[in-house]
Design an enzyme around this catalytic site. Structure first.
Site, PDB file in Angstrom:
ATOM      1  N   HIS A 135      65.193  48.388   8.990  1.00 24.04           N
ATOM      2  CA  HIS A 135      65.338  47.338   7.983  1.00 24.04           C
ATOM      3  C   HIS A 135      64.869  47.914   6.647  1.00 24.04           C
ATOM      4  O   HIS A 135      64.010  48.796   6.619  1.00 24.04           O
ATOM      5  CB  HIS A 135      64.445  46.167   8.412  1.00 24.04           C
ATOM      6  CG  HIS A 135      64.566  44.928   7.594  1.00 24.04           C
ATOM      7  ND1 HIS A 135      63.934  44.772   6.387  1.00 24.04           N
ATOM      8  CD2 HIS A 135      65.232  43.765   7.812  1.00 24.04           C
ATOM      9  CE1 HIS A 135      64.192  43.571   5.901  1.00 24.04           C
ATOM     10  NE2 HIS A 135      64.986  42.933   6.745  1.00 24.04           N
ATOM     11  N   ASP A 212      57.413  48.634  13.605  1.00 23.12           N
ATOM     12  CA  ASP A 212      57.892  47.389  13.000  1.00 23.12           C
ATOM     13  C   ASP A 212      58.296  46.466  14.155  1.00 23.12           C
ATOM     14  O   ASP A 212      59.330  46.676  14.800  1.00 23.12           O
ATOM     15  CB  ASP A 212      59.077  47.712  12.078  1.00 23.12           C
ATOM     16  CG  ASP A 212      59.734  46.453  11.524  1.00 23.12           C
ATOM     17  OD1 ASP A 212      59.420  45.347  12.000  1.00 23.12           O
ATOM     18  OD2 ASP A 212      60.586  46.592  10.626  1.00 23.12           O
ATOM     19  N   GLN A 215      61.225  42.112  15.158  1.00 19.86           N
ATOM     20  CA  GLN A 215      62.244  41.589  16.083  1.00 19.86           C
ATOM     21  C   GLN A 215      61.825  41.682  17.540  1.00 19.86           C
ATOM     22  O   GLN A 215      62.592  41.290  18.417  1.00 19.86           O
ATOM     23  CB  GLN A 215      63.573  42.345  15.893  1.00 19.86           C
ATOM     24  CG  GLN A 215      64.197  42.145  14.528  1.00 19.86           C
ATOM     25  CD  GLN A 215      64.633  40.708  14.264  1.00 19.86           C
ATOM     26  OE1 GLN A 215      64.740  39.885  15.166  1.00 19.86           O
ATOM     27  NE2 GLN A 215      64.858  40.390  13.000  1.00 19.86           N
ATOM     28  N   LYS A 238      59.481  34.460  12.415  1.00 18.92           N
ATOM     29  CA  LYS A 238      60.458  34.796  13.463  1.00 18.92           C
ATOM     30  C   LYS A 238      59.905  34.455  14.843  1.00 18.92           C
ATOM     31  O   LYS A 238      60.609  34.516  15.842  1.00 18.92           O
ATOM     32  CB  LYS A 238      60.813  36.281  13.392  1.00 18.92           C
ATOM     33  CG  LYS A 238      61.496  36.692  12.089  1.00 18.92           C
ATOM     34  CD  LYS A 238      61.889  38.144  12.132  1.00 18.92           C
ATOM     35  CE  LYS A 238      62.106  38.748  10.771  1.00 18.92           C
ATOM     36  NZ  LYS A 238      63.352  38.374  10.131  1.00 18.92           N
ATOM     37  N   CYS A 376      70.122  43.557   5.711  1.00 18.57           N
ATOM     38  CA  CYS A 376      69.049  44.380   5.122  1.00 18.57           C
ATOM     39  C   CYS A 376      68.927  45.722   5.854  1.00 18.57           C
ATOM     40  O   CYS A 376      67.819  46.226   6.070  1.00 18.57           O
ATOM     41  CB  CYS A 376      67.708  43.662   5.122  1.00 18.57           C
ATOM     42  SG  CYS A 376      67.732  42.138   4.175  1.00 18.57           S
TER      43      CYS A 376
END
Ligand code: 7TS
Length: 419
Positions: A135, A212, A215, A238, A376
Site C-alpha cells: 500500500h 503492515d 488487512q 478495519k 492505493c
C-alpha cells in the site's frame, strides 16, 4: 437505533451469520431501493452495536481527559484507556502493555517508525526492502526518509498470481538491508505473505522487520511473539472499531532505543527551556491528548471479535472467498487479478470492455458497495498492466446470498455495456 441495542449471542456453537448481521445496524439499510450489500470492508468495516454503544457510553457518562486530573472521571477514563491497551496487547499477544503505542492508524504507525527508527538507526546507503504489493502507506514514508537520509529503497517483485517471489526477496536481502517492511495481506489482491519466513530470513541478515497488518488483523489471529516481528502496525477502523485510532506494536528494547516521534504534552517527564526528558513507554510516543474514546471503542471491537473467535471468522471468510472465486470465475469476460494459493477475503477483478469505475457505479445501483480503482497500490497496478481493478472484500457479516447479488450485478453491468 436509539434504545434498540442488540447484544451478540455469546457462546453460539456454529457461526451464525444472521445473528452477527443483527449486531451491525448499518447493514439494515437499503441503498437505491436495494438491500445494502457491503463489500468494501478492506477500505473500512462497519461497526457492531458493541462498539457504537461503548463509544456512546463513554461520551455520555465517563468522559474526561486521561492521565491528567486526579479527579474521578479522569481516573475512570484513564483506567478504561489503559484497559483498552491491555486488550490490544492480548489480542496480538505482545509481551507487555508498554509495547502497544496508540496512533491514528497504520499510516501513522509506519510514519512513526520511518521518522523515529529511521533517524536513530539508519543512515545514507542503508537499504529498506519492501515488496511490489505494498500500500502507498508502506512506500511513501520510506521514500520521504530516503530524501532526508539517503537510504535506498529495494523492491521485491511478485509473480503473475500476485505472490511474492521469495527467491528474489532473498536475493535482495544484503549486508546493507537494515529494515524489511512488508504487508501481511495485500489489500489489492488478498495475497497472504509468508511472513514467518520473511521475518526469519530478515533476522538472519541482521535486518529489523515491520509488518503492515492493516488487512490481516480483521481476518486472522496474530501472535507477535511467535512471529518475532520487530514492529506490527494496524488500524482500528478495519477491525470494526472507530476511525482515527490504530496501533503500533514494537519490541520494548527497540522502542526504548528510539527517539520521540512528536513533542508535546503526555510524552515528557520534565521540561525546561534547556532540557526535556521523556516519559516512559508507551507515552513517549503518544504526544498530546490521544483518541481516548477511539482506543476504548477499539477495545470493545476486540472483545466482540474474541467472543466470536478469530478462527471461526477466518473459516467463514475463507468459505466466502472460495464461493466468490468460483462464482466470479464462472462469468465469461471476467478476469481475477490476484490468484495466490494463500489468500484472504479479497476478490479483485476486471471485466472485458467495462471500465472498473463503471462496474463500481452499476454495482452501487444494485446496492453493492465495492471499491474500484488503484486501491492505493499504484505500483502493483502498473506491475499487472492495469490502471485499477474492481475489488470486493469480505467481512464476518457477509453471506453467500450477497455474493450471488454481486454476481448478478456484474452480469447486469456486462449487459449494459453490450458484452
Ligand atoms: N496498509 C494496508 C495494507 C492497507 O490496506 C491500508 C488501507 C493501509 C495500510 C492504510 O491504512 P490507514 O487506516 O492508515 O488508512 N487500505 C485501504 C484500502 O484498501 N482501501 O481503502 C483503504
Amino acid at each position: 437505533m436509539n434504545g434498540n441495542t442488540q447484544r451478540i449471542n455469546i457462546g453460539r456453537d456454529a457461526f451464525d451469520v444472521e445473528a452477527i448481521r443483527a449486531d451491525f445496524p448499518a447493514l439494515r439499510q437499503t441503498v437505491h431501493g436495494r438491500a445494502l450489500v457491503f463489500l468494501d470492508n478492506a477500505a473500512s468495516a462497519q461497526k457492531p452495536f458493541r462498539v457504537i454503544d461503548t463509544v456512546r457510553q463513554y461520551y455520555t457518562d465517563d468522559y474526561a481527559n486521561v492521565h491528567r486530573g486526579l479527579h474521578y472521571l479522569s481516573e475512570r477514563a484513564s483506567d478504561a484507556f489503559e484497559a483498552a491497551r491491555g486488550k490490544v496487547r492480548g489480542f496480538i499477544n505482545a509481551r507487555e502493555d508498554c509495547e502497544i503505542v496508540f496512533v491514528r492508524g497504520t499510516t501513522e504507525a509506519i510514519n512513526l517508525v520511518a521518522a523515529s527508527f529511521g533517524q536513530s538507526h539508519l543512515k545514507a546507503g542503508d537499504e529498506i526492502l519492501i515488496t511490489e504489493m505494498e500500500h502507498h502507506s508502506n512506500i511513501v514514508p520510506w521514500q520521504l526518509l530516503g530524501e532526508r537520509l539517503g537510504t535506498v529503497l529495494k523492491v521485491a517483485p511478485v509473480n503473475d498470481a500476485g505472490e511474492l517471489l521469495m527467491d528474489e526477496f532473498e536475493r535482495l536481502l544484503g549486508p546493507r538491508t537494515r529494515l524489511v517492511a512488508v504487508t501481511h495481506v495485500s489489500n489489492a489482491l488478498g495475497t497472504i505473505n509468508p511472513i514467518e519466513r520473511i521475518i526469519a530470513l530478515a533476522h538472519a541478515h541482521g535486518a529489523r522487520v515491520l509488518i503492515d497488518g492493516a488487512q490481516s488483523v480483521p481476518h486472522t489471529a496474530v501472535d507477535v511473539q511467535a512471529l518475532d516481528c520487530d514492529f506490527y502496525a494496524f488500524s482500528g477502523h478495519k477491525l470494526y472499531g472507530p476511525t482515527g485510532i490504530g496501533v503500533l506494536y514494537g519490541k520494548r528494547e527497540l522502542l526504548e532505543a528510539m527517539p520521540p516521534y512528536q513533542g508535546g504534552g503526555e510524552m515528557i517527564r520534565e521540561v525546561s527551556f534547556t532540557r526535556t526528558t521523556y516519559a516512559e513507554l508507551p507515552h513517549k510516543f503518544e504526544a498530546g491528548t490521544p483518541h481516548i474514546v477511539g482506543a476504548i471503542g477499539l477495545g470493545a471491537a476486540i472483545d466482540y471479535l474474541q467472543e466470536i473467535g478469530l478462527e471461526a471468522i477466518a473459516r467463514h471468510e475463507d468459505e466466502l472467498l472460495a464461493y466468490a472465486t468460483a462464482r466470479l470465475q464462472d462469468i465469461p469476460g471476467l478476469r481475477m487479478v490476484g490468484t495466490a494459493a494463500r489468500k484472504a477475503g479479497i476478490a479483485s477483478f476486471l471485466l472485458d470492455g467495462v471500465h472498473t469505475h463503471d462496474v463500481g457505479t452499476i454495482l452501487d445501483r444494485h446496492g453493492v458497495a465495492v471499491r474500484a480503482g488503484h486501491h492505493c497500490a499504484m505500483p502493483l497496478m502498473t506491475r499487472f498492466g492495469v490502471s485499477g481493478t474492481t475489488r470486493a472484500s469480505f467481512a464476518l457479516y457477509n453471506t453467500r446470498a450477497e455474493i450471488d447479488t454481486l454476481a448478478g450485478a456484474i452480469r447486469h453491468a456486462q449487459e449494459l455495456f453490450g458484452r
